[in-house]
Motif scaffolding. Structure first.
Motif, short mmCIF file in Angstrom:
data_model
loop_
_atom_site.label_atom_id
_atom_site.label_comp_id
_atom_site.label_asym_id
_atom_site.label_seq_id
_atom_site.Cartn_x
_atom_site.Cartn_y
_atom_site.Cartn_z
N TRP A 1 -0.84 13.37 11.14
CA TRP A 1 -1.04 12.17 10.33
C TRP A 1 -1.86 12.55 9.10
O TRP A 1 -2.70 13.43 9.15
N ALA B 1 -6.04 4.08 6.31
CA ALA B 1 -4.60 3.96 6.52
C ALA B 1 -4.05 5.32 6.88
O ALA B 1 -4.33 6.32 6.20
N GLY B 2 -3.29 5.37 7.98
CA GLY B 2 -2.70 6.63 8.42
C GLY B 2 -1.20 6.58 8.31
O GLY B 2 -0.57 5.58 8.64
N TYR B 3 -0.62 7.67 7.80
CA TYR B 3 0.83 7.75 7.61
C TYR B 3 1.35 8.88 8.49
O TYR B 3 0.87 10.01 8.41
N LYS B 4 2.32 8.55 9.31
CA LYS B 4 2.88 9.52 10.26
C LYS B 4 3.72 10.54 9.51
O LYS B 4 4.63 10.17 8.75
N LYS C 1 7.98 9.17 7.92
CA LYS C 1 9.05 8.29 8.41
C LYS C 1 9.09 6.99 7.62
O LYS C 1 10.15 6.43 7.41
N GLY C 2 7.93 6.50 7.20
CA GLY C 2 7.89 5.18 6.59
C GLY C 2 8.16 5.15 5.10
O GLY C 2 8.60 4.13 4.56
N PHE C 3 7.88 6.25 4.42
CA PHE C 3 7.90 6.22 2.96
C PHE C 3 8.74 7.34 2.34
O PHE C 3 8.79 7.44 1.13
N SER D 1 5.69 7.72 -3.49
CA SER D 1 6.63 8.17 -2.46
C SER D 1 8.05 7.98 -2.96
O SER D 1 8.31 7.16 -3.86
N ASN E 1 10.45 6.59 -1.35
CA ASN E 1 11.05 5.31 -0.95
C ASN E 1 10.60 4.12 -1.80
O ASN E 1 11.33 3.14 -1.90
N GLU E 2 9.37 4.16 -2.32
CA GLU E 2 8.91 2.99 -3.06
C GLU E 2 8.27 3.34 -4.40
O GLU E 2 7.70 2.46 -5.04
N PRO F 1 3.67 -0.92 -1.57
CA PRO F 1 3.46 -0.76 -0.13
C PRO F 1 2.64 0.47 0.26
O PRO F 1 1.95 0.44 1.28
#
Lengths: 295, 295
Positions: free
Chosen positions: A19, A31-34, A55-57, A70, A72-73, A237
């Protein structure tokens, strides 16, 4: 605030999953991002630079442990910091970005055929090179003859370019680390002087929820210099709390009177003429931050 | 997704400071909030209820480990889920909320003198009691004779009240835990039937960034029933990613044609007539989620 020059923000959990941790609001919020893969990590002369696949971004650029953009956004940040000042000016020829070595705002500027010169002033050459390697194919923008990459300290560069630019985009990082000098009162005067007589500038001006003083000070300093100063908002986000501000300052042209037929939004993912205008409508608690006379 | 019925979301760090952890987006993102004091913790028949005092958000209500509302920014959620449907209807007399046992939206509804009855249907009596103890002084709303607290399952209650309400506010939690049934297709029909012939309803409809299917399904189900369906957006700092959606569905009245002179915004902190309208302007990526025909 920033726990710099260390790997301490990367931690494996009990299942061995990596993370990346972002500490915000004076470490009241984490805030932690996997991370799927840590693609790149290095210490440049200026900062810790990494690229992670999440996975999220999607792929994410991280500087000194703070997520910047990122795949993705990133369109949200890149479109909203660039199209609004460019369209506010009726006929911009010369545009420069300070910061933003990932060249995202520069790619948006290239959508405007009338622009003749796009200069990106990024202090850290390694940011540009790492982003070019992992985030965007170089051919996408390097074949555009209007584009010039300048690896200089933005504070030095801007003092040498008086009266030169129709539009400036101040894509500064947090007021910690190498970007701190881009938040000092003198800097706003240099920005004013670097613009042409009818120039327009957009600043990254912090979260109105947890960087209240950044937004307040940016607006206050700009109002001392420019006749037209308008903050606008966007939800990003990747940034904890989501709500984020940019601020337009302009010598002559009001963004609320801009000719929105000029907006190049055919292949945007966030901005269109309606969002251009709606982003200037501030919730009451944000109006209270930026209204003159409030403490 | 929710790690229910356990204290596992509370963890002390290496310095002995307590944190509450929120796992979102299928646990791709974790958000931690630094706790000054854990004020209350209990297991009700329905869920884990706690109240924490935090540095960043003030006092916070947490259900099954998910932050719901805070004293510092709860005004955003409470104002935006209530004023918009109430003002969309030209003359609401009977209003009901499903969920929202903290009574925040009910307090906003009390600002409208024309409303004669305000019913709050909350399945978990302990949520109401805990919020009354820690978050809001009871006298603030319990002296209002129009206000009625109903401790029932919203799904049962709504099927017994056909054609009754001018405005409904569906303040449902995440589609996990006791609120899951409030996301099933049948529920939207019950909501339609519970409204008067010109009724208006607002739903909490998830984050357009990481609950895409919640927003998409809400809009799709409502469009099968109501002639007017309009999502609107807000930035809520307590929710990771920030950007959040509500959706208005209406049998006759269009929120974009509402008489905004009726908006009671003298002592609001977020909404005013400009924000009312601007919140319906969607970024292109959100339009793509809610436009019909997109996959």
């Amino acid at each position: 605030m920033t726990d710099r020059n260390s790997l301490s923000r990367y931690k494996k959990d009990d299942n061995g999953v990596l993370w990346i941790w972002n500490y915000v609001a004076n470490a009241r919020l984490k805030a932690g991002y996997k991370i799927k893969t840590l693609l790149h990590y290095e210490q440049s002369p200026f900062q810790e630079i990494s690229i992670v696949d999440t996975k999220g971004f999607g792929k994410m650029l991280i500087l000194d442990g703070t997520p910047q953009i990122s795949t993705n956004e990133g369109f949200i940040y890149n479109e909203m910091i660039s199209h609004i000042p460019i369209v506010t000016h009726p006929d911009p020829k010369k545009v420069a970005m300070i910061g933003g070595g990932d060249c995202g705002p520069a790619r948006e500027a290239m959508k405007y055929a009338g622009i003749e010169q796009i200069d990106v002033v990024e202090i850290d050459q390694r940011v540009t090179e790492v982003c070019r390697m992992w985030l965007t194919p170089s051919s996408y923008y390097e074949n555009d003859q209007r584009f010039h990459m300048i690896h200089r300290d933005g504070l030095d560069w801007i003092q040498e370019n008086k009266g030169s630019y129709d539009v400036l985009i101040i894509d500064r990082p947090d007021p910690a680390g190498p970007g701190a000098k881009l938040f000092k009162p003198d800097f706003y005067q240099y920005v004013y002087d670097c613009l042409t007589n009818d120039g327009v500038v957009a600043f990254q001006s912090g979260s109105p929820y947890y960087n209240i003083s950044t937004l307040k000070n940016t607006v206050k300093n700009l109002r001392d210099l420019f006749p037209i100063v308008r903050p606008y908002l966007v939800s990003i986000p990747i940034f904890p709390c989501g709500i984020w501000s940019f601020t337009i300052a302009s010598k002559k042209w009001d963004p609320l009177q801009a000719d929105l037929n000029k907006l190049q939004h055919k292949d945007t993912q966030y901005i269109d003429p309606e969002i251009f205008l709606a982003s200037f409508v501030l919730p009451k608690y944000v109006k209270n931050i930026v209204d003159e006379g409030t403490p």
